[in-house]
Design a protein around this motif. Sequence first.
Motif, PDB file in Angstrom:
ATOM      1  N   LEU A 119       0.824  -1.205   0.000  1.00 27.11           N
ATOM      2  CA  LEU A 119       0.000   0.000   0.000  1.00 27.11           C
ATOM      3  C   LEU A 119       0.859   1.257   0.000  1.00 27.11           C
ATOM      4  N   GLU A 120       2.016   1.179   0.642  1.00 26.45           N
ATOM      5  CA  GLU A 120       2.953   2.306   0.600  1.00 26.45           C
ATOM      6  C   GLU A 120       3.471   2.507  -0.828  1.00 26.45           C
ATOM      7  N   GLN A 121       3.752   1.403  -1.514  1.00 25.72           N
ATOM      8  CA  GLN A 121       4.180   1.471  -2.916  1.00 25.72           C
ATOM      9  C   GLN A 121       3.098   2.108  -3.779  1.00 25.72           C
ATOM     10  N   LEU A 122       1.849   1.702  -3.549  1.00 24.90           N
ATOM     11  CA  LEU A 122       0.741   2.235  -4.335  1.00 24.90           C
ATOM     12  C   LEU A 122       0.569   3.730  -4.089  1.00 24.90           C
ATOM     13  N   HIS A 123       0.677   4.156  -2.832  1.00 23.00           N
ATOM     14  CA  HIS A 123       0.571   5.573  -2.511  1.00 23.00           C
ATOM     15  C   HIS A 123       1.641   6.378  -3.257  1.00 23.00           C
ATOM     16  N   LYS A 124       2.863   5.882  -3.289  1.00 29.22           N
ATOM     17  CA  LYS A 124       3.961   6.581  -3.954  1.00 29.22           C
ATOM     18  C   LYS A 124       3.714   6.744  -5.449  1.00 29.22           C
ATOM     19  N   VAL A 125       3.285   5.662  -6.095  1.00 28.22           N
ATOM     20  CA  VAL A 125       3.132   5.732  -7.549  1.00 28.22           C
ATOM     21  C   VAL A 125       1.927   6.586  -7.931  1.00 28.22           C
ATOM     22  N   LEU A 126       0.855   6.546  -7.144  1.00 29.73           N
ATOM     23  CA  LEU A 126      -0.312   7.384  -7.448  1.00 29.73           C
ATOM     24  C   LEU A 126       0.013   8.861  -7.300  1.00 29.73           C
ATOM     25  N   ALA A 127       0.847   9.190  -6.324  1.00 30.75           N
ATOM     26  CA  ALA A 127       1.246  10.580  -6.128  1.00 30.75           C
ATOM     27  C   ALA A 127       2.169  11.068  -7.238  1.00 30.75           C
ATOM     28  N   ALA A 128       3.000  10.174  -7.761  1.00 31.13           N
ATOM     29  CA  ALA A 128       4.007  10.570  -8.755  1.00 31.13           C
ATOM     30  C   ALA A 128       3.489  10.541 -10.190  1.00 31.13           C
ATOM     31  N   ALA A 129       2.582   9.618 -10.494  1.00 29.10           N
ATOM     32  CA  ALA A 129       2.191   9.354 -11.873  1.00 29.10           C
ATOM     33  C   ALA A 129       1.711  10.586 -12.647  1.00 29.10           C
ATOM     34  N   PRO A 130       0.845  11.439 -12.093  1.00 30.57           N
ATOM     35  CA  PRO A 130       0.310  12.541 -12.900  1.00 30.57           C
ATOM     36  C   PRO A 130       1.364  13.425 -13.552  1.00 30.57           C
ATOM     37  N   ARG A 131       2.476  13.662 -12.873  1.00 29.13           N
ATOM     38  CA  ARG A 131       3.459  14.583 -13.446  1.00 29.13           C
ATOM     39  C   ARG A 131       4.239  13.965 -14.611  1.00 29.13           C
ATOM     40  N   TYR A 132       4.133  12.657 -14.799  1.00 25.06           N
ATOM     41  CA  TYR A 132       4.813  12.009 -15.924  1.00 25.06           C
ATOM     42  C   TYR A 132       3.869  11.726 -17.093  1.00 25.06           C
ATOM     43  N   MET A 133       2.612  12.114 -16.963  1.00 24.65           N
ATOM     44  CA  MET A 133       1.627  11.818 -17.994  1.00 24.65           C
ATOM     45  C   MET A 133       1.532  12.960 -19.000  1.00 24.65           C
ATOM     46  N   ALA A 134       1.789  12.659 -20.269  1.00 27.59           N
ATOM     47  CA  ALA A 134       1.611  13.647 -21.327  1.00 27.59           C
ATOM     48  C   ALA A 134       0.112  13.909 -21.522  1.00 27.59           C
ATOM     49  N   VAL A 135      -0.225  14.979 -22.199  1.00 34.60           N
ATOM     50  CA  VAL A 135      -1.633  15.251 -22.493  1.00 34.60           C
ATOM     51  C   VAL A 135      -2.185  14.094 -23.329  1.00 34.60           C
ATOM     52  N   GLY A 136      -3.304  13.548 -22.899  1.00 34.62           N
ATOM     53  CA  GLY A 136      -3.880  12.392 -23.570  1.00 34.62           C
ATOM     54  C   GLY A 136      -3.454  11.068 -22.968  1.00 34.62           C
ATOM     55  N   ALA A 137      -2.460  11.091 -22.090  1.00 35.10           N
ATOM     56  CA  ALA A 137      -1.987   9.852 -21.464  1.00 35.10           C
ATOM     57  C   ALA A 137      -3.019   9.334 -20.469  1.00 35.10           C
ATOM     58  N   ARG A 138      -2.991   8.019 -20.258  1.00 34.08           N
ATOM     59  CA  ARG A 138      -3.932   7.395 -19.324  1.00 34.08           C
ATOM     60  C   ARG A 138      -3.187   6.485 -18.353  1.00 34.08           C
ATOM     61  N   LEU A 139      -3.639   6.543 -17.123  1.00 36.81           N
ATOM     62  CA  LEU A 139      -3.135   5.662 -16.064  1.00 36.81           C
ATOM     63  C   LEU A 139      -4.219   4.626 -15.793  1.00 36.81           C
ATOM     64  N   ALA A 140      -3.913   3.362 -16.029  1.00 35.16           N
ATOM     65  CA  ALA A 140      -4.867   2.271 -15.830  1.00 35.16           C
ATOM     66  C   ALA A 140      -4.405   1.412 -14.669  1.00 35.16           C
ATOM     67  N   VAL A 141      -5.269   1.241 -13.676  1.00 36.20           N
ATOM     68  CA  VAL A 141      -4.922   0.481 -12.477  1.00 36.20           C
ATOM     69  C   VAL A 141      -5.952  -0.611 -12.243  1.00 36.20           C
ATOM     70  N   ILE A 142      -5.471  -1.851 -12.150  1.00 34.40           N
ATOM     71  CA  ILE A 142      -6.335  -2.986 -11.840  1.00 34.40           C
ATOM     72  C   ILE A 142      -6.132  -3.353 -10.384  1.00 34.40           C
ATOM     73  N   THR A 143      -7.199  -3.280  -9.602  1.00 32.67           N
ATOM     74  CA  THR A 143      -7.136  -3.633  -8.183  1.00 32.67           C
ATOM     75  C   THR A 143      -7.912  -4.914  -7.927  1.00 32.67           C
ATOM     76  N   PHE A 144      -7.614  -5.531  -6.753  1.00 30.22           N
ATOM     77  CA  PHE A 144      -8.261  -6.797  -6.397  1.00 30.22           C
ATOM     78  C   PHE A 144      -8.799  -6.797  -4.974  1.00 30.22           C
ATOM     79  N   GLN A 145      -8.595  -5.730  -4.252  1.00 34.20           N
ATOM     80  CA  GLN A 145      -9.092  -5.684  -2.881  1.00 34.20           C
ATOM     81  C   GLN A 145      -9.597  -4.278  -2.569  1.00 34.20           C
ATOM     82  N   PRO A 146     -10.558  -4.152  -1.652  1.00 33.47           N
ATOM     83  CA  PRO A 146     -11.197  -2.860  -1.397  1.00 33.47           C
ATOM     84  C   PRO A 146     -10.258  -1.744  -0.991  1.00 33.47           C
ATOM     85  N   GLU A 147      -9.256  -2.041  -0.144  1.00 37.26           N
ATOM     86  CA  GLU A 147      -8.362  -0.978   0.310  1.00 37.26           C
ATOM     87  C   GLU A 147      -7.564  -0.396  -0.846  1.00 37.26           C
ATOM     88  N   GLU A 148      -7.094  -1.267  -1.757  1.00 31.71           N
ATOM     89  CA  GLU A 148      -6.408  -0.783  -2.957  1.00 31.71           C
ATOM     90  C   GLU A 148      -7.324   0.128  -3.754  1.00 31.71           C
TER      91      GLU A 148
END
Length: 300
Positions: free
Chosen positions: A225-254
Amino acid sequence: MGFDGKPATGTVHVPVLLNECLEALAPKLGKTIVDGTLGGGGHTEAMLARGAEIIGLDWDEAALKRVHQRVACEVDAGMLRLNHAGFGDMAGVLDGLKIEKVDGILLDLGLSSDQLDDAGRGLSYHADGPLDMRMDSRVRRDAADILATSNERELERIFRDYGEEPKARYLAGMICSSRKEAPVKTTKQLLAIIEKVYPPKPWLHRAHPAARLFQALRVAVNGELEQLHKVLAAAPRYMAVGARLAVITFQPEEDRMVKAGFRAAGDGFKVWKKILPTEAEIESNPRARSAKLRVLERTA
């Protein structure tokens, strides 16, 4: 991250929500996409087939080797760059490669069949093996160490927060009592304790209760969950216009963390409606049962 406790079949890992991910990320020639969780390599192989260049991350060295063998030609051609890193370290990997923007990011937070099939990892209660559960050999504490050294309150927190276990306190007490007689070091020993609380019976279409505790321990061992928090916080600044972040989760907390992370992205981003597997996919691949795909798109 989560798994549903179904026994592994020994077949090649089947990527979950593959067509939906391809539709969301739209891989093609000229696009650069990050696969932050290579796993069995199924999603990456499909994106490579459509011409995209992939930056691949995985903290599991064995997974990296399998993917390298699976798509060796693309690795040799530079279309796939493999990195031994957890998805939480995506920013460091991209900075190291001097990549400022990408056209898509994929995170599949499930486990591959290869990982579940390996009894030596202790990820599944279906086969006896050591309670390791480390996805990266560089992680210091394994699951057996957590069970041996955590106090009852801490074990209760792990089972409740990471596995949503309704009998977290009782199971934590059972484990603390059992380890006074003998350390809990194997999946068989842990399953025996769990089945004192949940006696064996046909679970039909529901996951065995042991799945919740095994999941909780794995999440705790690897700091997922710490790993997930880090990547979610960082991802937007690396996304070009039109880029998409796709995340597949398997548990409610994720899933809750992903929804919160998407909301935090702010202006210039659009959140897609969540996507679920079809009944046909669940029937052919029961591990897809609890999967949810969420997509964040940069619009400006």
